[in-house]
Each structure stands twice: as structure tokens, then as C-alpha cells.
Design an enzyme around this catalytic site. Structure first.
Site, mmCIF file in Angstrom:
data_model
loop_
_atom_site.group_PDB
_atom_site.id
_atom_site.type_symbol
_atom_site.label_atom_id
_atom_site.label_comp_id
_atom_site.label_asym_id
_atom_site.label_seq_id
_atom_site.Cartn_x
_atom_site.Cartn_y
_atom_site.Cartn_z
ATOM 1 N N HIS A 120 -2.573 -28.257 35.386
ATOM 2 C CA HIS A 120 -2.173 -26.865 35.173
ATOM 3 C C HIS A 120 -1.765 -26.797 34.031
ATOM 4 O O HIS A 120 -0.685 -27.170 33.505
ATOM 5 C CB HIS A 120 -0.992 -26.848 36.264
ATOM 6 C CG HIS A 120 -1.305 -26.768 37.734
ATOM 7 N ND1 HIS A 120 -1.290 -25.641 38.241
ATOM 8 C CD2 HIS A 120 -1.432 -28.027 38.830
ATOM 9 C CE1 HIS A 120 -1.767 -25.870 39.625
ATOM 10 N NE2 HIS A 120 -1.877 -27.157 39.869
ATOM 11 N N GLU A 164 -10.230 -30.561 52.209
ATOM 12 C CA GLU A 164 -9.302 -29.620 52.765
ATOM 13 C C GLU A 164 -9.350 -28.722 53.751
ATOM 14 O O GLU A 164 -8.736 -28.237 54.438
ATOM 15 C CB GLU A 164 -8.567 -29.535 51.393
ATOM 16 C CG GLU A 164 -7.227 -28.534 51.727
ATOM 17 C CD GLU A 164 -6.527 -27.850 50.410
ATOM 18 O OE1 GLU A 164 -5.447 -27.367 50.552
ATOM 19 O OE2 GLU A 164 -7.412 -27.849 49.338
ATOM 20 N N GLU A 223 -0.720 -24.097 32.576
ATOM 21 C CA GLU A 223 0.171 -23.122 32.325
ATOM 22 C C GLU A 223 1.667 -23.717 32.408
ATOM 23 O O GLU A 223 2.604 -23.027 31.600
ATOM 24 C CB GLU A 223 0.149 -22.267 33.522
ATOM 25 C CG GLU A 223 0.757 -22.890 35.111
ATOM 26 C CD GLU A 223 -0.579 -23.280 35.657
ATOM 27 O OE1 GLU A 223 -0.444 -23.440 37.140
ATOM 28 O OE2 GLU A 223 -1.427 -23.661 35.100
ATOM 29 N N CYS A 251 -6.829 -25.502 38.942
ATOM 30 C CA CYS A 251 -6.818 -26.411 40.118
ATOM 31 C C CYS A 251 -7.578 -25.991 41.384
ATOM 32 O O CYS A 251 -8.959 -26.123 41.279
ATOM 33 C CB CYS A 251 -5.372 -26.383 40.722
ATOM 34 S SG CYS A 251 -4.949 -27.924 41.701
ATOM 35 N N SER A 279 22.148 -13.010 44.506
ATOM 36 C CA SER A 279 21.500 -13.926 43.746
ATOM 37 C C SER A 279 20.469 -13.046 42.949
ATOM 38 O O SER A 279 20.172 -11.577 42.948
ATOM 39 C CB SER A 279 20.666 -14.761 44.899
ATOM 40 O OG SER A 279 19.722 -13.624 45.843
#
Length: 558
Positions: A507, A404, A509, A380, A12
């Protein structure tokens, strides 16, 4: 419609995704309309709940699909804007088949891998085969040839070739030609056996892309050609690139891959125009300037965990003829010596993430950037920790936190909205996902960066800024410069008197490309270039202080 299937053998991580994306780059440069898709053999419905250490970053598409990071390569290397139809996992396949069986769609028939599972796979290829939009479909098969979970996908391809016609399909096999140091020679046997395994399944590759540390000479190409039953000119060398992955399309073009594929598919195209791509690569390889930027995260030991962020920094820096020296900082190591680790950088970027590990270190990094006037970009969670830090240290809300991290915090600066609490029953796909509009506030740094009143950005998060604290924090210089159109959700924040202290809930990016860097990253790099540690001062908290932006003109995203 023409089809290209990209498989991999031996091991892989050979770079099938980059090979597929690079081929897409070259075919687009020849004037063809291309679309890419990825088939992943794992049983997860999507990679959204996978640990980044297991699978790298989760790449989010416009429609909110959480997908494999290879789709990020596809979007960066081509003009494609992909959707959930461009990514398929074994989990999705079997989920679809079982749901159909429960509904009685199969009319009492015995449900089997052939034809029911393979039909679902073939249908996904046909779903994106829209001749009004595309001329070529490139499909990458994840995993390694011979893996048991990948067999249904390879069988589906065998069937699909029969149905589409072999003259309309090219099979590209990415394989390894290892160099044995003790013998001082390259070995072709792993590739031979990988191709033999593929042929057992009923697939014959027409092109071999051979990953190797050393150059593959004429004799080795002839040997691979004979034993693998491919033409000698279809044995493509793919050595490790020296500087950047964006060299791969140029390397494969030098090997003649794009011309070969067009000839096999009987496509008449002009020579590719790679002028702009070469200019970009030259800027990456030989920049006139360099900046040192700290990325403070919790998965920094795995390169793929923040893949899109690193690439976005590269895009933005190249647009300024600048190189980047990345300083990867483990957030957990910043508990007591922030200044020691960050004193030599001219920019701090804090990426997204989940869970409380490393959060206090990120908060300390945000404070260091704020107090020392260092350009800061928070993505974020990077926005959320900067918000918590400002509330604690500047506004005096000492127990400010995210629910959170601390469900019982008396000051939930970051929290779940009421309507979210009722909806969340499982982890998978329970966040705010996909593209949402952001309304940009007038007179802010964000307005100067974007140059437009509303932008569309991709999200992947569950917790939001608590608007109950907005006025109290604004008085101290904390500005919400971007919101949802109805003004209820904070999307973008900045500090009033700081050269570049920006945090976004989304995001950015995921929308940056080599010759079209995202505005937030571009502004960040420009601010880093303008930063002078000798003249930097502590960020002011005077609510009457005027917004300030970097002196250079900010080029807008198109």
C-alpha cells in the site's frame, strides 16, 4: 515535555484529527519536535476488522499496527513516523487490565476503572514522552465529550495534568457553532453546554476551536469567552475550507493558534516557515493542468474508505502542477458497460479490498486499461485482479482466480501460502502487516520509478501471487518487477509493453506526503499526463518487446 490534549464536543466528525495534525504542522514549522497519538474509546482492539462503511479506511503503520485513519493525517501533516504506541483503544486498555488481573499483577486488589484503567491510559502517554526525541506530545481523544465510553480517557487526562503540572499542558476543545438559517444567526449554546460537560469531569479547556459555516464576529467571541471561561483570543474560528484540507494549517495560523499554544506552554519559538506548504496548497488550488482519473472500488460512496489514496493522488498531481478530476466508479456497476464508464478517463486506479463483491467489475476495468493502453495503478487487490485478468485473457488460463474468491479454483493464480494456512485461526491481525523490503528487478519500469535496488513498503494483505505461474505469464509480457529479498513473494508487477501498467501487493498510499509524493503515484500521474487516446494501442504480448517508460524524468522519493 509539553502536552496538548484535543477533545471534541456537540457532535462527531468535527475534524479533531485534522485540527491536531494541523497544529502539529504549525509547531514543526516553528522548529519544535512533535509527536501525535490517538485514543479511541471503542471496544474493538483495533479497527482492522471494521467495515470501511463504519469507520473509513484502516491505516497501517510501519510496525504493522492497524489504526484509525486520523493517524494518516498525523503522518501526512508532520514528519512523524508512528507505531502501535501512538494509538490506543478501550479494547486494548481493558484487554491489558484483564490480562494483568489474570496473571495476579494486582496482588489480589479489587480491579477498578480508577486507578487501574486510568493508569494504563496515562502510561501510554508516558511511553512516547521521550525528551530526547520530542518536545511536544499532542493527544487526540476520539468520540464526543459526554459519551460514556470516553469517560475513563477524560478522567485519565485530569489525573495526568495534576501529575505533569498545569503549566505544561494545554487543553484544546473542538466544538460546533451552528448556523440556524431560520433565525439567520449563529448559536453558542451547544458549545457552552459541551464545555460545561467537560468542566463537570474536571477539565477546563484553554482553547476553543469553533467549527462554523459563517464567520464568528467579535461579539460572539466575547460571549463564548465569558460563558466558557477562556480568553477571547483563544476562541479560534475554523470554517470549512474551500478547496483542500491542506488549507487548515494556514487558516489556523491566521487565527493565531500556534502562537497562542506556544505562549500558554511558555515555549519561545521563531515564526513558522510555511513557504513550502503554501506553494503546495497553491498547486492544489490553482493547477495549470488537469487529468481525469477513474477510481474503481466497492466503497466509493464513502469518502473516508480510500482517504489515503485520494490524498496520495493529490500529492503526486500537485508535484506536476496538475489537478485531478476523480471519477468514482462502483465496481459492481461495471459488469456490462466498462467502455461507457471509462472511455473519458486517462488513468485507472483500482484500490485494495476484501471479499468477492465487485471483483469481476474490477477485472473488467483492468482489462479495459490494458487493452487501450490507459495508465493503470493497482494496489493490493488491484494488483491481484490485474494478474487474474492477464492470466485469463492473455495466457488462456480461463479459470484463473484467487482462492479468496473461489477456494476450489483449479488455477489459483492468487492463493494463501502453505505456512499461512496453518497460522490463520481468526480475522484480527492475521495478515502480512507492516513494512517489508521489496527487491527491485533491473531493467524494469519499477527500477526507473524508484531508482534504487530495494525499497521498504507497508503491507496489509493475506493472499499472494502463486509463483508456479510466473514463467508462463512472463512469456506473454507479464513481469514481476519487485519481489521479497529471497525472491519467493511477488511484490510488484508490470506489463512489458504498456506505457504504465503497474500493480503492487503493498500500500504505497501510506507513505505519501504533500511535498514528498510516493514514486508510484508520481509515475502514474506523469503517465496520465502523457496519455493520448488517439495514439494509444493495444498492449503487446511479445516477450521480446522492450520496456517502455514515460518520457518525463521521474523524480525519486527521498
Amino acid at each position: 515535555m509539553k502536552y496538548i490534549f484535543v477533545t471534541g464536543g456537540v457532535v462527531s466528525s468535527l475534524g479533531k484529527g485534522l485540527a491536531a495534525a494541523s497544529l502539529g504542522t504549525l509547531l514543526e514549522a516553528r522548529g519544535l519536535r512533535v509527536v501525535l497519538q490517538k485514543f479511541d474509546p471503542y471496544l474493538n482492539v483495533d479497527p482492522g476488522t471494521m467495515n470501511p462503511f463504519q469507520h473509513g479506511e484502516v491505516y497501517v503503520l510501519n510496525d504493522g499496527a492497524e489504526t484509525d485513519l486520523d493517524l494518516g493525517h498525523y503522518e501526512r501533516f508532520t514528519n512523524c513516523v508512528l507505531s502501535r504506541h501512538n494509538n490506543l483503544t478501550s479494547g486494548q486498555v481493558y484487554e491489558s487490565v484483564i490480562l494483568k488481573e489474570r496473571r495476579g499483577d494486582y496482588l489480589g486488589k479489587t480491579v477498578q476503572v480508577i486507578p487501574h484503567v486510568t493508569d494504563v491510559i496515562k502510561d501510554r502517554i508516558r511511553e512516547i514522552s521521550d525528551e530526547t526525541k520530542y518536545e511536544v506530545v499532542i493527544t487526540e481523544i476520539g468520540g464526543t465529550t459526554g459519551d460514556i465510553e470516553g469517560l475513563p480517557f477524560l478522567e485519565a487526562i485530569r489525573q495526568f495534568i495534576l501529575e505533569a503540572g498545569s503549566q505544561n499542558v494545554v487543553n484544546v476543545h473542538v466544538t460546533l457553532v451552528p448556523y440556524i438559517k431560520a433565525a439567520a444567526e449563529l448559536k453558542t449554546k451547544p458549545t457552552q453546554q459541551s464545555v460545561a460537560k467537560l468542566r463537570e469531569i474536571g477539565l477546563q479547556p484553554q482553547v476553543l476551536i469553533c467549527r462554523s459555516e459563517k464567520s464568528i464576529d467579535r461579539e460572539l467571541r466575547q460571549k463564548l469567552s465569558m460563558f466558557c471561561s477562556v480568553s477571547e483570543k483563544a476562541v479560534i474560528e475554523a470554517r470549512d475550507v474551500e478547496h483542500t484540507v491542506y488549507e487548515v494549517p494556514l487558516m489556523l495560523h491566521e487565527e493565531g493558534l500556534d502562537k497562542l499554544v506556544c505562549d500558554l506552554l511558555q515555549l519561545k519559538t521563531p515564526e513558522p516557515d510555511l513557504t513550502n506548504w503554501k506553494k503546495f496548497v497553491d498547486c492544489v488550488i490553482s493547477p495549470q493542468k488537469r487529468v481525469k482519473i477513474a477510481v474503481v472500488g466497492k466503497y466509493i460512496h464513502l469518502q473516508d474508505a480510500y482517504k489515503s489514496i485520494y490524498e496520495s493522488l493529490t500529492h503526486a498531481a500537485a508535484s506536476q502542477d496538475c489537478g485531478i478530476d476523480l471519477k468514482l466508479v462502483d465496481a459492481e456497476s461495471l459488469q456490462d458497460r466498462v467502455g461507457t464508464q471509462l472511455k473519458d478517463v486517462v488513468g485507472v486506479l483500482i484500490p485494495g479490498g476484501f471479499g468477492e463483491r465487485g471483483v469481476e467489475g474490477k477485472i473488467k476495468a483492468a482489462r479495459y486499461a490494458r487493452e487501450n493502453g490507459i495508465p493503470y495503478l493497482g494496489l493490493c487487490l488491484g494488483m491481484q485482479v490485474a494478474t487474474i485478468e492477464f492470466a485469463r485473457d492473455v495466457c488462456g488460463i480461463k479459470k484463473a482466480n484467487s482462492t479468496e474468491l473461489d477456494p476450489d479454483t483449479p488455477d489459483p493464480i492468487i492463493s494463501l501460502l502453505e505456512e499461512q494456512r496453518e497460522k490463520i485461526h481468526s480475522k484480527g491481525a492475521s495478515m502480512r502487516l507492516g513494512t517489508w523490503p521489496t527487491k527491485i528487478a533491473k531493467g524494469t519500469l519499477a527500477e526507473k520509478i524508484y531508482g534504487q535496488p530495494e525499497v521498504m513498503e507497508r503491507h496489509r494483505h493475506r493472499y499472494e501471487f502463486n509463483m508456479k505461474y510466473r514463467d508462463r505469464m512472463n512469456e506473454k509480457g507479464f513481469v514481476i518487477s519487485g519481489t521479497s529479498p529471497d525472491g519467493t513473494l511477488a511484490e510488484l508487477i508490470e506489463l512489458r509493453d504498456h506505457p504504465y501498467f503497474v500493480g503492487c501487493q503493498y500500500h504505497p498510499e501510506f507513505q505519501s506526503k504533500p511535498n514528498k509524493p510516493h514514486p508510484l503515484f508520481k509515475g502514474f500521474i506523469q503517465a496520465c499526463l502523457a496519455f493520448d487516446p488517439k495514439r494509444a494501442t493495444r498492449a503487446a504480448t511479445d516477450p521480446k518487446s522492450q520496456p517502455r517508460v514515460p518520457a518525463q524524468e521521474l523524480v525519486l522519493q527521498r
